[in-house]
Design a protein around this motif. Structure first.
Motif, mmCIF file in Angstrom:
data_model
loop_
_atom_site.group_PDB
_atom_site.id
_atom_site.type_symbol
_atom_site.label_atom_id
_atom_site.label_comp_id
_atom_site.label_asym_id
_atom_site.label_seq_id
_atom_site.Cartn_x
_atom_site.Cartn_y
_atom_site.Cartn_z
ATOM 1 N N UNK A 6 -10.670 -1.874 -2.829
ATOM 2 C CA UNK A 6 -10.423 -3.035 -3.679
ATOM 3 C C UNK A 6 -8.939 -3.166 -4.028
ATOM 4 N N UNK A 9 -7.203 -4.544 -1.020
ATOM 5 C CA UNK A 9 -7.431 -5.990 -0.865
ATOM 6 C C UNK A 9 -6.363 -6.785 -1.603
ATOM 7 N N UNK A 10 -6.121 -6.364 -2.846
ATOM 8 C CA UNK A 10 -5.177 -7.096 -3.691
ATOM 9 C C UNK A 10 -3.757 -6.952 -3.125
ATOM 10 N N UNK A 117 -5.194 0.955 -12.126
ATOM 11 C CA UNK A 117 -6.102 0.613 -13.233
ATOM 12 C C UNK A 117 -5.522 0.931 -14.606
ATOM 13 N N UNK A 132 -9.703 -3.842 -20.938
ATOM 14 C CA UNK A 132 -9.297 -2.957 -19.840
ATOM 15 C C UNK A 132 -8.942 -3.692 -18.549
ATOM 16 N N UNK A 133 -9.222 -5.013 -18.511
ATOM 17 C CA UNK A 133 -8.863 -5.766 -17.305
ATOM 18 C C UNK A 133 -7.373 -6.090 -17.272
ATOM 19 N N UNK A 135 -4.795 -4.670 -16.603
ATOM 20 C CA UNK A 135 -4.170 -3.525 -15.937
ATOM 21 C C UNK A 135 -3.134 -3.987 -14.898
ATOM 22 N N UNK A 137 -3.219 -3.896 -11.635
ATOM 23 C CA UNK A 137 -3.761 -4.641 -10.500
ATOM 24 C C UNK A 137 -3.907 -6.120 -10.856
ATOM 25 N N UNK A 138 -4.276 -6.369 -12.090
ATOM 26 C CA UNK A 138 -4.429 -7.744 -12.549
ATOM 27 C C UNK A 138 -3.097 -8.491 -12.527
ATOM 28 N N UNK A 141 -2.428 -9.473 -8.957
ATOM 29 C CA UNK A 141 -3.285 -10.590 -8.565
ATOM 30 C C UNK A 141 -2.752 -11.900 -9.157
ATOM 31 N N UNK A 144 0.301 -13.026 -7.338
ATOM 32 C CA UNK A 144 -0.014 -13.579 -6.017
ATOM 33 C C UNK A 144 -0.398 -15.051 -6.161
ATOM 34 N N UNK B 5 -15.319 -3.434 -12.908
ATOM 35 C CA UNK B 5 -14.135 -4.020 -13.541
ATOM 36 C C UNK B 5 -13.291 -4.777 -12.517
ATOM 37 N N UNK B 6 -13.122 -4.189 -11.337
ATOM 38 C CA UNK B 6 -12.295 -4.819 -10.309
ATOM 39 C C UNK B 6 -12.916 -6.126 -9.817
ATOM 40 N N UNK B 9 -12.278 -8.745 -12.430
ATOM 41 C CA UNK B 9 -10.892 -9.230 -12.383
ATOM 42 C C UNK B 9 -10.771 -10.418 -11.443
ATOM 43 N N UNK B 133 -12.453 -4.575 4.708
ATOM 44 C CA UNK B 133 -11.861 -5.418 3.657
ATOM 45 C C UNK B 133 -12.298 -6.880 3.817
ATOM 46 N N UNK B 138 -13.078 -10.489 -0.992
ATOM 47 C CA UNK B 138 -11.843 -10.918 -0.350
ATOM 48 C C UNK B 138 -11.826 -12.428 -0.125
ATOM 49 N N UNK B 141 -10.967 -14.011 -3.455
ATOM 50 C CA UNK B 141 -9.546 -13.839 -3.749
ATOM 51 C C UNK B 141 -8.720 -14.822 -2.924
ATOM 52 N N UNK B 145 -6.286 -18.079 -4.188
ATOM 53 C CA UNK B 145 -4.917 -18.377 -3.750
ATOM 54 C C UNK B 145 -4.810 -19.782 -3.174
#
Lengths: 161, 161
Positions: A6, A9-10, A117, A132-133, A135, A137-138, A141, A144, B5-6, B9, B133, B138, B141, B145
């Motif tokens: 995951x 992916x980001x 995370x 907690x979101x 983080x 990675x957020x 994202x 992006x 959580x991911x 997000x 992936x 994906x 996501x 975008x």
């Protein structure tokens, strides 16, 4: 395994959006970069500086180091496009964009899944415990999406054949 | 926990981008929606139809059901904007956009974390084994975008005071 996937992916999504933006900037001449994306809207040169400045601020936000181009903050983050105040040339901004992407890309690939995370640096421990979101990675994202948003604008500039 | 959580997000990021786009469409009058985002570029009405059609195709792609508006595919996915061929009114497209977001939102919230990591419907088992992936998350996501990209264009339309 899936946590790692995951995060990848980001990162992939970020990388491919940077690549597309980079390709577009490379296809635009210095003269074209001085054009507005639409009448009375931001010029591409402003968006170029803006994207470097946003990249740059990700370094402290993700706890990856100090900004490399704090001199861009005033013009490209705190203020709107001002064609009478081009302190930096297209050539300089292209160079900063390239440096900034290399620095960021090197730093991002070093983060582990657990580090992605973790909380970013602008949120308190107390708030992060509840949200907690918010983080690292957020942040990537959301950056992006921000890049895609401006890429959609930059593509509107007509290129010479 | 972190897998859940991911996934959340990515869903949050999609939802907030839909919300921003929705707000913008609501602020534009029917006349403004007929304007081009920049000279000789797509009109907002085309982008509205395009975004409904892209939403709609996510249903089969994520194995969430049949498309609701296959009649939009030809005009808004397979062809470029053609101002001489407005088969659907702004009113109709606004309605489709609203229905499509409700349908999609309901369907997306039902997917479990494990389902988000499953392959989407356009990739073979063999390819997915090598490229894990290329999963449903994906797709979401990448569609976020895509939506941000067009939102960046729609925002360029000048609204009346």
């Amino acid at each position: 395994m899936s946590k790692k996937l995951l995060c990848e992916l980001v990162l992939k999504s970020w990388d491919s959006t940077v690549k597309r933006t980079n390709k577009l900037f490379n296809e635009l001449s210095d003269e074209e970069i001085k054009k507005e994306v639409a009448p009375n809207k931001n010029r591409a040169i402003y968006l170029l500086g803006h994207l470097v400045a946003v990249n740059d601020m990700m370094l402290p936000l993700l706890d990856l180091g100090e900004p490399q181009f704090p001199k861009l903050t005033e013009i490209y983050l705190k203020n709107a496009d001002d064609p009478t105040n081009d302190e930096f040339t297209v050539k300089e901004l292209r160079e900063y964009w390239s440096i900034s992407n290399t620095t960021l890309s090197d730093a991002l690939t070093k983060l582990t899944e657990d580090q992605w995370l973790e909380k970013h640096t602008k949120i308190s421990d107390e708030d992060f415990a509840v949200e907690p979101h918010r983080n690292k990675l957020n942040i990537l994202m959301s950056r992006t999406n921000h890049l895609s948003y401006h890429l959609g604008q930059l593509i509107l500039i007509d290129k010479k054949e």
